[in-house]
Write an enzyme that holds these catalytic residues in place. Sequence first.
Site, PDB file in Angstrom:
ATOM      1  N   SER A 258       0.844  -1.190   0.000  1.00  0.00           N
ATOM      2  CA  SER A 258       0.000   0.000   0.000  1.00  0.00           C
ATOM      3  C   SER A 258       0.878   1.237   0.000  1.00  0.00           C
ATOM      4  CB  SER A 258      -0.885   0.015   1.239  1.00  0.00           C
ATOM      5  OG  SER A 258      -0.093   0.382   2.355  1.00  0.00           O
ATOM      6  N   LYS A 259       0.225   2.385  -0.084  1.00  0.00           N
ATOM      7  CA  LYS A 259       0.942   3.671  -0.090  1.00  0.00           C
ATOM      8  C   LYS A 259       1.857   3.817   1.117  1.00  0.00           C
ATOM      9  CE  LYS A 259      -0.416   6.881  -3.246  1.00  0.00           C
ATOM     10  NZ  LYS A 259       0.470   7.917  -3.673  1.00  0.00           N
ATOM     11  N   ARG A 260       1.434   3.189   2.198  1.00  0.00           N
ATOM     12  CA  ARG A 260       2.213   3.288   3.435  1.00  0.00           C
ATOM     13  C   ARG A 260       3.641   2.791   3.273  1.00  0.00           C
ATOM     14  NH1 ARG A 260       1.183  -0.077   7.438  1.00  0.00           N
ATOM     15  NH2 ARG A 260      -0.334  -1.180   6.151  1.00  0.00           N
ATOM     16  N   GLY A 262       5.620   3.322   0.999  1.00  0.00           N
ATOM     17  CA  GLY A 262       6.413   4.159   0.104  1.00  0.00           C
ATOM     18  C   GLY A 262       5.560   4.447  -1.100  1.00  0.00           C
ATOM     19  N   GLU A 268       5.928   8.775  -9.044  1.00  0.00           N
ATOM     20  CA  GLU A 268       6.487   9.332  -7.814  1.00  0.00           C
ATOM     21  C   GLU A 268       7.976   8.996  -7.660  1.00  0.00           C
ATOM     22  OE1 GLU A 268       4.139   8.899  -4.167  1.00  0.00           O
ATOM     23  OE2 GLU A 268       2.369   8.783  -5.453  1.00  0.00           O
TER      24      GLU A 268
END
Length: 498
Positions: A258-260, A262, A268
Amino acid sequence: MSETNSNEGIRVRFAPSPTGYLHIGGARTALFNYLYARRHGGTFVLRVEDTDRERSTPEAVQAIFEGMRYLGLDWDEGPEKGGDYGPYFQSERDSIYDELVESLLAKGKAYPCFCTRERLDELRASQMEAKTRVGYDRLCRDLDPEEVKRRQEAGEPYVIRFKVEEGTVRIPDLIRGEVKFKNEEIDDFIIRRADGTCVYNLAVVGDDSGMKITHVIRGEDHLTNTAKQVLLFEALDLPVPKYAHIPLIFGPKRQKLSKRHGAVSVTEYDEKGYLPEAMLNFLARMGWSFDDKEEIFSHDDLIEKFSLESISKSGAMYDVKKLEHLGSHWMRLRPTEEVLEMVLPRLVARSYLTEEQAQQDRERLFHRVELEKERRSTLEEICDNIAFYFCAIEELEPKALKSLKKQEGIAELLSKFASKIESVFGESDLQARIKAVENALTAFLEEEDVSLKQLAPGIRAVLTGRPNTPPLFDLIALMDQAPCLQRLSSADQWLSES
Ligand code: GLU
């Protein structure tokens, strides 16, 4: 199972849905397809799967192209390139899908279903309550053709469902061996919606067959789709491609990525300034390995060494430490001139300097970058770490402050030192200036009877705000005169502040 059949040209595809950004998992799928094509002299096709008209956006299409360009994953056929098997957007291929549906209907392998949403919801609720298998009960499968005609003519909405016969689906998978699904586990699935649009599984079969795809390499989350697609290929008497289902990428504790963990969008990583070669290396190592030892692979190594057989069956781990390690490895190998070219627009974007100044001051910029690039994994990190040359220091890092405080009389000493090095800035040749700093510093230490060990931490702290800096002579010589002298002369502000 053999990976290739020498009688046919390898054709693989990356088929993203443009409903968001290009994420890490998608980029890895694209890479594996690209590598397989390059390894075998095959063709890498890009196909945009925009069957979900509501969620697909032109911005997401562009984000996919940008992500692929950043990674250097050049497609041979597809949008912007063209090719013999287009169009390469699913939204432009409706007539192809319609023909397939008509052919399945004509063969009696598909049927219209008039069941309403309400009926299907009730059915589902009752199956759940009775704890029986949840799925379509095939109510419309054997409707009388006359009744079908009557209801169609009356304008009743209907979908088209595929008739799943009894038996077993066998998926020829190059990573897992043959994978089997019992047909009874597969519903009579919808292939055309009531609004006339076709669903993903039907479209993919039309495209993979129409584009003469020989190998389908994609995430293992597609396995159940593959079962349906194989049934469709067989029902349509079309050759079934070979499959390679690659393991999913997990976070450090084997949880879903998940985004968590990284940034998960490829753009990005580009924005942060990871070099494409570091990203390729990192992506390839998530699920694929050459042997147990090698970690570093260039683009060309990957093409030479890649094989589907050495992709692991178990999940691949996203390890940000590994990314940083690879980032700095590949940064070290890049010639400074190239890193500088990539860093300059970022410095201009940060308003550290103008483009014109950048061109006039190239020599110093080159050295500033060179001294940082050895220990940084991204272009943004390089920018952050040379920011002190351009911007005032807002605060000292705690370690820097501590070392400044440790030395008695340091503020006075640094001020004095400032007056002694004023003249070195008159020296325009950089190497001569570095030498002049060395001479001035040596003379100063003697005059004041202090050691470099006593003075250096203070110089580093006030000039950069950090405890670790480039070598001292270079550091001073690479600074502009005014901020250098001003920072050396005002160590007081830090000491009085805390
Ligand atoms: N469009 C699908 C996705 O983005 C991929 C389908 C495929 O590879 O067949 O997940």
